[in-house]
Design a protein around this motif. Structure first.
Motif, mmCIF file in Angstrom:
data_model
loop_
_atom_site.group_PDB
_atom_site.id
_atom_site.type_symbol
_atom_site.label_atom_id
_atom_site.label_comp_id
_atom_site.label_asym_id
_atom_site.label_seq_id
_atom_site.Cartn_x
_atom_site.Cartn_y
_atom_site.Cartn_z
ATOM 1 N N ASN A 71 -53.924 35.169 8.757
ATOM 2 C CA ASN A 71 -53.448 34.266 7.705
ATOM 3 C C ASN A 71 -54.224 34.439 6.400
ATOM 4 N N LYS A 72 -53.719 33.780 5.363
ATOM 5 C CA LYS A 72 -54.261 33.934 4.018
ATOM 6 C C LYS A 72 -55.661 33.348 3.891
ATOM 7 N N LEU A 73 -55.878 32.194 4.507
ATOM 8 C CA LEU A 73 -57.182 31.535 4.394
ATOM 9 C C LEU A 73 -58.305 32.419 4.935
ATOM 10 N N LEU A 74 -58.115 32.958 6.122
ATOM 11 C CA LEU A 74 -59.147 33.810 6.726
ATOM 12 C C LEU A 74 -59.294 35.130 5.981
ATOM 13 N N SER A 75 -58.184 35.692 5.526
ATOM 14 C CA SER A 75 -58.247 36.972 4.817
ATOM 15 C C SER A 75 -59.001 36.842 3.495
ATOM 16 N N LYS A 76 -58.811 35.704 2.829
ATOM 17 C CA LYS A 76 -59.543 35.444 1.586
ATOM 18 C C LYS A 76 -61.054 35.411 1.850
ATOM 19 N N ILE A 77 -61.455 34.785 2.934
ATOM 20 C CA ILE A 77 -62.872 34.752 3.297
ATOM 21 C C ILE A 77 -63.367 36.159 3.622
ATOM 22 N N CYS A 78 -62.583 36.872 4.414
ATOM 23 C CA CYS A 78 -63.041 38.174 4.926
ATOM 24 C C CYS A 78 -63.125 39.251 3.856
#
Length: 395
Positions: A166-173
């Motif tokens: 998802n977008k939230l985790l990808s932004k963090i990663c």
């Protein structure tokens, strides 16, 4: 498609503005470079043909850092830091002015390069995008490498990519292995890779929330994930608490939105010195006119008309006030925008010096909409105001 089967990438260009400048001035590679100076900080050609670069210690004013190279960041210089404060940390750092035309050019290049590989792209800013890789046949690592190579071939710049469900985790990663990194994560890895991180790594948790969470003994994402939902609701309310709880567990079902309409178009400027509403009236009037002209140009270039005109004022004590007014018709005319902005200004007590002025146009419609076609066919209509509206003051 099942949410768990999604593969969403977040691509973030590495120190984008600074990296674009290093393409132009490769002799500055490896040095602390700060972007954010004025036009008079452009490099000058010396008698021997070499370039002279301004130093941060030469800056005088109230500007802030736009971005900096990783070498500058290593000594404590970050975006949004005041220039004068940064000069105390690194007086010999190179200072360059911003060049948004160049940054927009390279932004278009890297996005076109990605689009040649994956078409499902959400434009999230000048230097970042989300990409839905779910329907592509290659594995995630292969796709990430292909995309990074395509971006480098098109621009000479590096980027970092996070790929998760998802977008939230990808932004963090995408920020975990900067610069020039690739981070691929599935839901089972959240406890080991995500939970040890500070809560501010979650996009949507700002300084105020971070401070409030810290006062409750919550500083890491793991501690947030372990908090009871009822406890969070006591301090943050129902909807935001639910979001905090879900975000800490890596839950995010937002789709990649491949096209979107802007909700507003705005321009603002921070003054080099605080301006007095009466003594500096001529200067303020000129600044207001320029802002309105530029917004009108932005609207016309992007094919929009707006109906609500707003102002933003920040006083010398940093208190910020906004006011807006809604017209009876849509417009992209600078004189109409300026007239409306002046009406808004009349509703604000101007007793303190100002440090910032901003203009914003909302309630947008395209020139191809029925309203737009009707307005353009008749020419600019007389300017008549509806009920005056004021937004809340912001501290």
């Amino acid at each position: 498609m099942n949410i768990l089967s999604r593969r969403i990438a977040h691509l973030d260009m590495d120190a984008f503005y600074a990296s674009v400048e290093l393409l132009r001035y490769p002799q500055l590679r490896g040095l602390p470079v700060v972007i954010g100076g004025k036009s008079d900080h452009k490099p000058t050609i010396q008698a021997d043909g070499s370039l002279h670069f301004s130093r941060l210690r030469e800056y005088i004013g109230r500007g802030v850092i736009t971005t900096a190279t990783y070498e500058a960041r290593a000594i404590g210089i970050f975006s949004a830091m005041g220039m004068m404060k940064a000069a105390q940390l690194a007086p010999d750092a190179i200072l360059l002015p911003v060049d948004f035309d160049a940054y927009r050019h390279y932004s278009r290049l890297f996005k076109a390069a990605v689009a040649s590989i994956a078409s499902q792209i959400e434009d999230s800013g000048i230097d970042e995008i989300y990409i839905d890789l779910s329907g592509l046949p290659d594995d995630s690592l292969t796709l990430a490498k292909r995309i990074k190579q395509a971006v480098f071939d098109a621009t000479g710049l590096t980027c970092s990519i996070g790929i998760t469900p998802n977008k939230l985790l990808s932004k963090i990663c995408s920020s975990l292995d900067k610069p020039d990194g690739i981070t691929i994560l599935d839901m089972s890895e959240i406890p080991n890779r995500i939970w040890p991180l500070p809560v501010r790594k979650i996009n949507g948790i700002g300084p105020k929330t971070e401070k409030k969470l810290a006062s409750l003994g919550i500083s890491t994402i793991a501690e947030l994930a372990q908090a009871e939902l009822g406890f969070l609701q006591t301090h943050f309310g129902r909807s935001y608490s639910t979001w905090l709880y879900e975000a800490s567990h890596g839950i995010d079902d937002r789709p990649v939105i491949t096209s979107s309409e802007p909700k507003s178009i705005s321009r603002e400027t921070t003054f080099e010195r605080n301006l007095h509403p009466r003594h500096d009236r001529a200067v303020l009037s000129e600044i207001l006119t320029v802002l309105c002209i530029r917004i009108a140009e932005d609207l016309q270039r992007k094919g929009y008309l707006g109906r609500t005109i707003g102002i933003k004022l920040r006083f010398e004590d940093f208190h910020t006030v906004t006011r807006d007014i809604t017209l009876t018709t849509f417009t992209a005319d600078h004189s109409s925008i300026r007239h409306a902005a002046r009406e808004c200004l009349r509703r604000v007590p101007l007793e303190k010096k100002l440090r910032l002025l901003g203009i914003r146009v909302t309630k947008l419609t395209t020139i191809h909409s029925p309203q737009g076609i009707n307005i353009l066919s008749q020419g600019e209509l007389p300017l008549v105001f509806q009920e005056q509206q004021s937004t809340e003051s912001m501290g």
